[in-house]
Design a protein around this motif. Sequence first.
Motif, mmCIF file in Angstrom:
data_model
loop_
_atom_site.group_PDB
_atom_site.id
_atom_site.type_symbol
_atom_site.label_atom_id
_atom_site.label_comp_id
_atom_site.label_asym_id
_atom_site.label_seq_id
_atom_site.Cartn_x
_atom_site.Cartn_y
_atom_site.Cartn_z
ATOM 1 N N GLU A 5 2.610 -13.229 -43.969
ATOM 2 C CA GLU A 5 3.353 -11.967 -43.976
ATOM 3 C C GLU A 5 2.490 -10.833 -44.527
ATOM 4 O O GLU A 5 2.529 -9.700 -44.020
ATOM 5 C CB GLU A 5 4.632 -12.127 -44.786
ATOM 6 N N GLU B 134 16.149 -22.634 -42.008
ATOM 7 C CA GLU B 134 16.012 -21.179 -41.877
ATOM 8 C C GLU B 134 14.776 -20.642 -42.589
ATOM 9 O O GLU B 134 14.368 -19.500 -42.375
ATOM 10 C CB GLU B 134 17.270 -20.502 -42.426
ATOM 11 N N CYS B 135 14.171 -21.465 -43.420
ATOM 12 C CA CYS B 135 13.007 -21.062 -44.221
ATOM 13 C C CYS B 135 11.723 -20.978 -43.401
ATOM 14 O O CYS B 135 10.723 -20.431 -43.866
ATOM 15 C CB CYS B 135 12.800 -22.048 -45.366
ATOM 16 N N ASP B 136 11.721 -21.515 -42.185
ATOM 17 C CA ASP B 136 10.489 -21.625 -41.409
ATOM 18 C C ASP B 136 10.234 -20.400 -40.531
ATOM 19 O O ASP B 136 11.154 -19.648 -40.189
ATOM 20 C CB ASP B 136 10.524 -22.877 -40.529
ATOM 21 N N ALA B 137 8.976 -20.236 -40.153
ATOM 22 C CA ALA B 137 8.559 -19.141 -39.278
ATOM 23 C C ALA B 137 7.667 -19.713 -38.178
ATOM 24 O O ALA B 137 7.313 -20.892 -38.194
ATOM 25 C CB ALA B 137 7.810 -18.076 -40.079
ATOM 26 N N ARG C 170 3.184 -19.015 -46.138
ATOM 27 C CA ARG C 170 4.112 -18.146 -45.392
ATOM 28 C C ARG C 170 4.047 -16.718 -45.912
ATOM 29 O O ARG C 170 4.014 -15.752 -45.128
ATOM 30 C CB ARG C 170 5.538 -18.694 -45.516
ATOM 31 N N GLU D 44 7.436 -14.486 -36.478
ATOM 32 C CA GLU D 44 8.888 -14.404 -36.509
ATOM 33 C C GLU D 44 9.464 -15.480 -37.420
ATOM 34 O O GLU D 44 8.947 -16.596 -37.473
ATOM 35 C CB GLU D 44 9.463 -14.591 -35.104
ATOM 36 N N ARG D 45 10.525 -15.112 -38.105
ATOM 37 C CA ARG D 45 11.174 -16.071 -38.999
ATOM 38 C C ARG D 45 12.577 -16.368 -38.477
ATOM 39 O O ARG D 45 13.568 -15.817 -38.950
ATOM 40 C CB ARG D 45 11.207 -15.537 -40.424
#
Length: 416
Positions: free
Chosen positions: A121, A192-195, A117, A135-136
């Motif tokens: 980025e 919430e940690c995923d993108a 991840r 997008e995250r």
Amino acid sequence: MSKKVIIIGGGIIGLSSAYFLQKEGHNVTIIEKSDITSGASFVNAGYITPSHIIPLASPGMIAKGIKMMFNSASPFYMKPRWDTEFFKWSWYFHKSSTKEKVDRAIPVIKDINILSRELFEDIKTSGDLGDFQLERKGLLMLYKTKEAYLHEKEVADKASFLGLEVQELDQKQLERLEPGVAIDAKGAIHYECDAHSTPSQFMPKMVTYLKDIGVAIKTNEEVLDVKVKDRRIHEIKTSKETYTADEIILAAGSWSGKISKKMGLDTPLQGGKGYSINVERPTGITIPAILMESKMAVTPMEGFTRFAGTMEFSGLNDLVRNERVMAIANGAKKYYPSVDINTKEIANVKTGLRPVSPDGLPYIGRSSKLENLTLATGHAMMGWSLGPATGKLVAEIIDDKKTSMNIDAFSPDRRF
């Protein structure tokens, strides 16, 4: 020291390996049997998923496979067939599906996903590929039943313990988070940690960038034979040419097992087929989701919403089973009542084969039998998510550097 490197395979793993190897000053050639416009690297759900900490080989999966074997519309389907390689793989899969092995795999899967991840980025920030969707917004695990909730709650507790960002949402919270579409679910667990990203956008940009910086990309070229002598690969013969190199990277996805046999290796691997349908109309869906009881994925991508799913073990083919396609369309309707997938969209379904190792962990590392071979394959459903991390690790291996994380669990020589 600059090395001449050949990468067999032009999917996300092969391209990511070329990206990091070229940055280290190596002379890189990619050999790919297709034209790099289709396959698993293009039709996957586009998830970058630290939350996917449980490997495919987990307790109860073989029993589920046997139960579903005679239902070709089931989410996890093993086609009955006489295939000794599949029998052997299935036995290894069974042996790997223990709580102890899963517990050991969980932190390693988390670490490589987080590394990847961060590297996605970094690629975005570098501007090398221009702009692309990254997008995250996290990942919603939508559930309809208490059983599904309790199953995912156990995973969520483990993820939270490992430091991943997780929230539980009831129906009202879910509605506030995703107001543009009606969702028929009791609630969700929000990782919430995923993108997420759009693979069909990222891949062509990566191909263009690699060509511009001097990577030779040989398409529509199949590896026919490999000459091995004195524990080294000396020649690779393709349908068009013969190549020599200092280092070879095997990143051929589901075909890696067959190619490894040409090298005198036995790399247990099966192709797990997935299906995806694109809806190029507004759906109101803005956050990626997994529909738990339907066992399928939904991703809002650049210009369309993708509905994807299934794991089908039926050999190395691109045959489409209509009942499996309809299972995806019907499964989506159960959770998003206002979203209708029409016949034209269903007819444009795409498939891709994901390389699955017996324990669900990738093979990343040097072969002990061939001094100049590094394997980078077997990522199962996490191939897209783990592309950049694998590429970075491959470059570190080739340069004899300390790797960004411990990769003992990914050893190509591990026993099952």
